[in-house]
Enzyme design. Structure first.
Site, PDB file in Angstrom:
ATOM      1  N   ASP A 297       0.857  -1.191   0.000  1.00 31.01           N
ATOM      2  CA  ASP A 297       0.000   0.000   0.000  1.00 31.01           C
ATOM      3  C   ASP A 297       0.891   1.238   0.000  1.00 31.01           C
ATOM      4  OD1 ASP A 297      -1.763   2.061   0.529  1.00 31.01           O
ATOM      5  OD2 ASP A 297      -2.948   0.921   1.984  1.00 31.01           O
ATOM      6  N   HIS A 298       0.869   1.986  -1.104  1.00 33.32           N
ATOM      7  CA  HIS A 298       1.757   3.144  -1.236  1.00 33.32           C
ATOM      8  C   HIS A 298       1.329   4.313  -0.343  1.00 33.32           C
ATOM      9  CE1 HIS A 298       5.110   5.148  -2.791  1.00 33.32           C
ATOM     10  NE2 HIS A 298       4.980   4.883  -4.075  1.00 33.32           N
ATOM     11  N   ARG A 299       0.150   4.229   0.237  1.00 37.36           N
ATOM     12  CA  ARG A 299      -0.257   5.252   1.202  1.00 37.36           C
ATOM     13  C   ARG A 299       0.505   5.077   2.507  1.00 37.36           C
ATOM     14  NH1 ARG A 299      -6.495   3.975   1.711  1.00 37.36           N
ATOM     15  NH2 ARG A 299      -5.480   1.960   2.086  1.00 37.36           N
TER      16      ARG A 299
ATOM     17  N   ALA B 132       3.554   2.901   2.876  1.00 32.28           N
ATOM     18  CA  ALA B 132       5.000   2.676   2.750  1.00 32.28           C
ATOM     19  C   ALA B 132       5.489   3.155   1.391  1.00 32.28           C
ATOM     20  CB  ALA B 132       5.318   1.198   2.940  1.00 32.28           C
TER      21      ALA B 132
END
Length: 397
Positions: free
Chosen positions: A366-368, A370
């Protein structure tokens, strides 16, 4: 009063937009005269008047989209015989020589085919239909044009078109587990901005260690080693062992290690869970992995086996996969997938070509929560433990 309805013009349409009326109320029209243009997602078609007569009413305004079967306008027929021809159900047609056809015969053809015939100055009733139903096609008109315009001495014989009966598609139910899988996947993909990181792992030393233990009766499943290495890496990088709580504006770092094992079953993808995996030995993990796999394949998973996990892994290597972009098991923040292990020629630290057992892995996160650099550091830690299994065993002491 004759109703001119929107009908399927041969493209499998279900609706159409009224693009333009070619007549106005009070106009006199003749049979097969185009009266309205209808736009579909594939074409613009002209609908013809079914009878000769006077346009009495235009019902649907230009620009409106309507379903097939909707009445568009009314025509008052000028000939009573045409009214009965249009209103009565058409009997099953019996083939007859073209010379005996009645001048008022209604030829089966789409509006586009009729327009094609008019553009070439052809009476469509003179065209022989190749379709057994008697419907004149575009190819029939074009062959007729070619036959009537080409010199007789060079005319080529018309090859009769072979027609094939269309078969209906087979359907399978979309419900139960399959529908729940679709719901969960859609929720994850539309909620989490996925990024997938790829890495490769040298499995040579770990496979040699397993082979060394096997004669002593310790045939440990490779997934047990993966879980132990992941637990060490997750403790070092806990952001991947977490859940994003947007409502309370925080990231919740999980303390209990409940590992979800993505498993293919006869009913579809299931994720049985090994709970408190950090408290289990390699042998205990091996036993639970085998037990969960057997229950999943036999449709005997219990409710306790499917409780929420904190991290999910998938080993599709035995199926032959070399790479994928896995979908995260929402609401977790990462999922790691292991792929096929195969022998490759590699260059070692001494610049020598050696044969190593190499495996690809892919991790979606999850780029939100990490960033890419943290994901690389996490997989580097995992890879180091797998490539040096003695170090992994020291971490477990």
């Amino acid at each position: 009063m004759i109703e001119v309805k929107l009908h399927d013009v041969g493209e499998g349409m279900t609706e159409g937009e009224i693009a333009h009326y070619l007549v106005q109320v009070g106009d006199h029209v003749t049979t097969d005269q185009p009266v309205v243009e209808v736009a579909t997602d594939k074409m613009v078609a002209e609908l013809p008047a079914p009878v000769s007569g006077i346009v009495k009413e235009i019902i649907i305004p230009v620009g409106q989209t309507v379903q097939v079967g909707t009445t568009l306008l009314h025509i008052e027929a000028s000939n009573a015989s045409e009214v009965s021809r249009v209103s009565e159900p058409a009997p099953v047609a019996v083939a007859a020589p073209p010379a005996q056809a009645s001048p008022s015969k209604r030829v089966l053809a789409t509006p586009y085919t009729r327009k094609l015939a008019r553009d070439h100055g052809i009476d469509i009733e003179a065209v022989t239909a190749s379709d057994p139903s008697g419907r004149v096609s575009e190819d029939d008109v074009l062959r007729f044009v070619q036959a009537t315009t080409a010199p007789q001495e060079t005319a080529t014989p018309i090859i009769e078109e072979v027609t094939y009966q269309e078969t209906s598609p087979e359907t399978i139910p979309f419900r139960g587990i399959r529908k729940q899988i679709a719901k969960k996947m859609t929720q994850s993909l539309y909620t989490i901005p996925h990024v997938t990181h790829f890495e490769e792992v040298d499995m040579t030393r770990l496979l040699a260690l397993r082979a060394e233990w096997k004669p002593a009766g310790r045939n440990i499943n490779v997934n047990a080693f993966f879980i132990k290495a992941l637990i060490v890496a997750l403790k070092d990088y806990p952001v991947f062992h977490a859940k994003l709580d947007e409502a309370n504006a925080c990231i919740r770092l999980e303390r209990d290690f409940h590992f979800g094992m993505a498993t293919e079953t006869p009913d579809g993808l299931m994720v049985p869970v090994i709970r408190h995996a950090d408290r289990l030995s390699l042998t205990e993990l091996h036993d639970q992995l085998i037990s969960l796999q057997q229950r999943a394949q036999n449709g005997a998973l219990r409710a306790a086996d499917l409780k929420p996990s904190t991290f999910t892994m998938s080993n599709v290597g035995p199926l032959g996969s070399t790479g994928a972009t896995p979908i995260i098991n929402y609401p977790e923040t990462a999922l790691i997938a292991f792929h096929k292990t195969k022998k490759r020629a590699c260059v070692d630290e001494d610049d020598q070509i050696v044969v190593r057992s190499m495996m690809n892995l892919s991790m979606s996160f999850d780029h939100r929560v990490a960033d890419g650099a943290t994901a690389v550091a996490f997989t580097n830690r995992f890879v180091s433990l797998i490539e040096h299994p003695t170090t992994l065993l020291l971490e477990l002491i």
